[in-house]
Design a protein around this motif. Sequence first.
Motif, PDB file in Angstrom:
ATOM      1  N   SER A 190       0.834  -1.207   0.000  1.00 47.09           N
ATOM      2  CA  SER A 190       0.000   0.000   0.000  1.00 47.09           C
ATOM      3  C   SER A 190       0.866   1.253   0.000  1.00 47.09           C
ATOM      4  O   SER A 190       0.532   2.258  -0.648  1.00 47.09           O
ATOM      5  N   LEU A 191       1.972   1.208   0.722  1.00 51.65           N
ATOM      6  CA  LEU A 191       2.918   2.329   0.732  1.00 51.65           C
ATOM      7  C   LEU A 191       3.437   2.574  -0.682  1.00 51.65           C
ATOM      8  O   LEU A 191       3.496   3.720  -1.149  1.00 51.65           O
ATOM      9  N   TYR A 192       3.786   1.494  -1.365  1.00 49.77           N
ATOM     10  CA  TYR A 192       4.277   1.597  -2.746  1.00 49.77           C
ATOM     11  C   TYR A 192       3.215   2.249  -3.637  1.00 49.77           C
ATOM     12  O   TYR A 192       3.516   3.165  -4.404  1.00 49.77           O
ATOM     13  N   GLY A 193       1.974   1.782  -3.543  1.00 48.15           N
ATOM     14  CA  GLY A 193       0.905   2.334  -4.370  1.00 48.15           C
ATOM     15  C   GLY A 193       0.702   3.822  -4.136  1.00 48.15           C
ATOM     16  O   GLY A 193       0.519   4.593  -5.088  1.00 48.15           O
ATOM     17  N   ALA A 194       0.741   4.230  -2.869  1.00 48.17           N
ATOM     18  CA  ALA A 194       0.546   5.641  -2.535  1.00 48.17           C
ATOM     19  C   ALA A 194       1.696   6.503  -3.061  1.00 48.17           C
ATOM     20  O   ALA A 194       1.473   7.589  -3.620  1.00 48.17           O
ATOM     21  N   ILE A 195       2.925   6.031  -2.893  1.00 47.75           N
ATOM     22  CA  ILE A 195       4.091   6.797  -3.365  1.00 47.75           C
ATOM     23  C   ILE A 195       4.058   6.939  -4.878  1.00 47.75           C
ATOM     24  O   ILE A 195       4.268   8.034  -5.432  1.00 47.75           O
ATOM     25  N   GLU A 196       3.782   5.842  -5.573  1.00 49.63           N
ATOM     26  CA  GLU A 196       3.744   5.873  -7.039  1.00 49.63           C
ATOM     27  C   GLU A 196       2.669   6.834  -7.544  1.00 49.63           C
ATOM     28  O   GLU A 196       2.906   7.598  -8.488  1.00 49.63           O
ATOM     29  N   GLY A 228       2.403  14.608 -10.334  1.00 52.68           N
ATOM     30  CA  GLY A 228       3.094  15.835 -10.700  1.00 52.68           C
ATOM     31  C   GLY A 228       2.726  17.025  -9.833  1.00 52.68           C
ATOM     32  O   GLY A 228       3.202  18.139 -10.056  1.00 52.68           O
ATOM     33  N   ASN A 229       1.905  16.792  -8.814  1.00 58.36           N
ATOM     34  CA  ASN A 229       1.436  17.898  -7.959  1.00 58.36           C
ATOM     35  C   ASN A 229       2.127  17.956  -6.598  1.00 58.36           C
ATOM     36  O   ASN A 229       1.892  18.883  -5.830  1.00 58.36           O
ATOM     37  N   ILE A 230       2.935  16.960  -6.288  1.00 56.65           N
ATOM     38  CA  ILE A 230       3.512  16.842  -4.943  1.00 56.65           C
ATOM     39  C   ILE A 230       5.012  17.139  -4.968  1.00 56.65           C
ATOM     40  O   ILE A 230       5.762  16.549  -5.755  1.00 56.65           O
ATOM     41  N   GLN A 231       5.435  18.041  -4.088  1.00 59.04           N
ATOM     42  CA  GLN A 231       6.864  18.337  -3.992  1.00 59.04           C
ATOM     43  C   GLN A 231       7.571  17.323  -3.099  1.00 59.04           C
ATOM     44  O   GLN A 231       8.562  16.732  -3.495  1.00 59.04           O
ATOM     45  N   HIS A 232       7.024  17.121  -1.892  1.00 58.25           N
ATOM     46  CA  HIS A 232       7.637  16.183  -0.952  1.00 58.25           C
ATOM     47  C   HIS A 232       6.635  15.100  -0.552  1.00 58.25           C
ATOM     48  O   HIS A 232       5.474  15.399  -0.257  1.00 58.25           O
ATOM     49  N   ILE A 233       7.116  13.867  -0.545  1.00 57.18           N
ATOM     50  CA  ILE A 233       6.334  12.737  -0.032  1.00 57.18           C
ATOM     51  C   ILE A 233       7.038  12.273   1.226  1.00 57.18           C
ATOM     52  O   ILE A 233       8.151  11.720   1.172  1.00 57.18           O
ATOM     53  N   GLU A 237      13.174   3.765  -8.486  1.00 55.56           N
ATOM     54  CA  GLU A 237      12.080   2.827  -8.714  1.00 55.56           C
ATOM     55  C   GLU A 237      12.470   1.395  -8.380  1.00 55.56           C
ATOM     56  O   GLU A 237      11.672   0.643  -7.806  1.00 55.56           O
ATOM     57  N   GLU A 238      13.695   1.000  -8.727  1.00 52.10           N
ATOM     58  CA  GLU A 238      14.097  -0.391  -8.457  1.00 52.10           C
ATOM     59  C   GLU A 238      14.124  -0.694  -6.957  1.00 52.10           C
ATOM     60  O   GLU A 238      13.877  -1.821  -6.524  1.00 52.10           O
ATOM     61  N   LYS A 239      14.395   0.338  -6.161  1.00 50.41           N
ATOM     62  CA  LYS A 239      14.382   0.151  -4.708  1.00 50.41           C
ATOM     63  C   LYS A 239      12.949   0.210  -4.178  1.00 50.41           C
ATOM     64  O   LYS A 239      12.588  -0.544  -3.261  1.00 50.41           O
ATOM     65  N   LEU A 240      12.146   1.090  -4.746  1.00 52.19           N
ATOM     66  CA  LEU A 240      10.751   1.187  -4.327  1.00 52.19           C
ATOM     67  C   LEU A 240      10.012  -0.126  -4.555  1.00 52.19           C
ATOM     68  O   LEU A 240       9.199  -0.553  -3.740  1.00 52.19           O
ATOM     69  N   ARG A 241      10.292  -0.791  -5.666  1.00 49.95           N
ATOM     70  CA  ARG A 241       9.589  -2.029  -5.997  1.00 49.95           C
ATOM     71  C   ARG A 241       9.894  -3.147  -4.996  1.00 49.95           C
ATOM     72  O   ARG A 241       9.122  -4.101  -4.884  1.00 49.95           O
ATOM     73  N   LEU A 242      10.986  -3.009  -4.270  1.00 50.81           N
ATOM     74  CA  LEU A 242      11.303  -3.996  -3.239  1.00 50.81           C
ATOM     75  C   LEU A 242      10.279  -3.965  -2.106  1.00 50.81           C
ATOM     76  O   LEU A 242      10.167  -4.922  -1.337  1.00 50.81           O
ATOM     77  N   LEU A 243       9.533  -2.859  -2.010  1.00 51.12           N
ATOM     78  CA  LEU A 243       8.479  -2.783  -0.997  1.00 51.12           C
ATOM     79  C   LEU A 243       7.455  -3.896  -1.189  1.00 51.12           C
ATOM     80  O   LEU A 243       6.861  -4.379  -0.224  1.00 51.12           O
ATOM     81  N   GLU A 290      -4.325  -5.887  -4.272  1.00 46.79           N
ATOM     82  CA  GLU A 290      -5.367  -5.040  -3.694  1.00 46.79           C
ATOM     83  C   GLU A 290      -4.776  -3.996  -2.750  1.00 46.79           C
ATOM     84  O   GLU A 290      -5.297  -2.869  -2.660  1.00 46.79           O
ATOM     85  N   ALA A 291      -3.702  -4.349  -2.058  1.00 46.62           N
ATOM     86  CA  ALA A 291      -3.042  -3.387  -1.173  1.00 46.62           C
ATOM     87  C   ALA A 291      -2.457  -2.235  -1.978  1.00 46.62           C
ATOM     88  O   ALA A 291      -2.571  -1.060  -1.585  1.00 46.62           O
ATOM     89  N   VAL A 292      -1.821  -2.544  -3.101  1.00 50.47           N
ATOM     90  CA  VAL A 292      -1.287  -1.494  -3.977  1.00 50.47           C
ATOM     91  C   VAL A 292      -2.417  -0.582  -4.453  1.00 50.47           C
ATOM     92  O   VAL A 292      -2.315   0.648  -4.399  1.00 50.47           O
ATOM     93  N   ASN A 293      -3.515  -1.182  -4.898  1.00 49.27           N
ATOM     94  CA  ASN A 293      -4.651  -0.403  -5.389  1.00 49.27           C
ATOM     95  C   ASN A 293      -5.270   0.464  -4.297  1.00 49.27           C
ATOM     96  O   ASN A 293      -5.727   1.589  -4.563  1.00 49.27           O
ATOM     97  N   ALA A 294      -5.286  -0.060  -3.066  1.00 49.07           N
ATOM     98  CA  ALA A 294      -5.819   0.728  -1.954  1.00 49.07           C
ATOM     99  C   ALA A 294      -4.967   1.970  -1.718  1.00 49.07           C
ATOM    100  O   ALA A 294      -5.493   3.071  -1.483  1.00 49.07           O
ATOM    101  N   GLY A 295      -3.642   1.806  -1.760  1.00 49.43           N
ATOM    102  CA  GLY A 295      -2.749   2.949  -1.591  1.00 49.43           C
ATOM    103  C   GLY A 295      -2.901   3.968  -2.707  1.00 49.43           C
ATOM    104  O   GLY A 295      -2.968   5.182  -2.468  1.00 49.43           O
ATOM    105  N   ARG A 296      -2.977   3.472  -3.942  1.00 49.67           N
ATOM    106  CA  ARG A 296      -3.156   4.359  -5.095  1.00 49.67           C
ATOM    107  C   ARG A 296      -4.478   5.127  -4.991  1.00 49.67           C
ATOM    108  O   ARG A 296      -4.531   6.346  -5.208  1.00 49.67           O
ATOM    109  N   THR A 297      -5.552   4.409  -4.678  1.00 50.96           N
ATOM    110  CA  THR A 297      -6.883   5.012  -4.636  1.00 50.96           C
ATOM    111  C   THR A 297      -6.973   6.087  -3.562  1.00 50.96           C
ATOM    112  O   THR A 297      -7.560   7.157  -3.777  1.00 50.96           O
TER     113      THR A 297
END
Length: 392
Positions: A20-26, A32-37, A60-66, A301-308
């Motif tokens: 879910s963290l990965y989905g939200a960060i991505e 394109g609207n966020i300066q800092h995450i 990205e290669e490190k993020l995908r390890l999430l 579903e966790a990725v989608n929850a973070g994205r949504t």
Amino acid sequence: MAENLLIVHGGGPTAVLNASLYGAIEEAKNSGNIQHIYGAENGTGGFLEKRWIELENIPEEKLRLLLQTPGTAIGTSRDPIWQEDYEKMADILEAERIKYVLFNGGNGTMDTCGKLHETCIRRKLDVRIMGIPKTTDNDIAVTDHSPGFGSAARYIAACTQELCADVRSLPIHVAVLEASGRNAGWITAASALAGEMGYGPDLIYVPERAFNEEKFIADVEKLLKRKSGIVVVASEGLTDCEGKPISKPIFQTDRATYFGDVSSHLANLVIQKLGYKARGEKPGLLGRASIGMQSQIDCEEAVNAGRTACRAALAGDSGKMVAFHRVSDNPYRMEIFLADINEVMMYEKKMPDNFINAEGNGVTQSFIKWCRPLIGEGLPQMVSFNTERPGR
């Protein structure tokens, strides 16, 4: 003006919390609207102390390890939060120009999410606050299920299947497997999915039914007349007809109870009452964040929850939680919607009556049908050439 986003994790880790963290960060990066995450280091404690982990520039290669990392990469907590803390959080959001906050957690975290939302509304702050469901216990209200449960269910089903194969191979005792779940029996019940491959538990006891020791002993004794090796799965939160834990809690706080060893307690009852060999088994935290048993459906579903949640916050939604509505079991199809956080806060979802058998020592086919898709690909097919040894 550049806008910032903060992600906060709360409660126990899972096998897909980082998904879910990965989905939200991505989603935040792609907007394109966020300066800092920012990630709050170790949950609300890090939030209140402004301990930020900057997430926007991680490759990205490190993020995908999430997606294959258990627990939580930014840390979590179960800190008690008071109204003065919500006021301080609001001050921090205003000072740090944080317009979006995503809380990822269970019942307590959704309560925090809702109360901070109310505080920001009262103070007329332009802050969007969204909840992402997370719990292995599957006890969050409104949603069909929560990310984290599918993987925990897969783990307990696989453990039960292997334990049953062991007991069938050397059928000389009653094995009691203790499953997580304080007040809700979803994980305990999921052990029944082991039976689809021919190696299922003989008895299942969930906390939604008052536990009766005499009935338990009678259930075991009845089975011992047919077979000499028995597997019982019992919830850690079993209570008697007066609501008292069957095994006295070792330690208790406002938010958490550290139960006694239920599996050993029940095994000892069998030994004392029936004079039959018995032993307790307890996976404990091992089943909470096992990547080896991660459900692919759960991860997706966790990725989608973070994205949504992130997408909804950026679109102007606030005071809501991402939730799942089941459209069909076969083929499995789920729709995501946004639930009002007030319908979720601290409401505990327990197993419905139609998922528990009439005897209170097992589950129904309705539960199996509901749970099966959530664990992902089926468990291994097993074979046995020996017959079960007759009981006494």
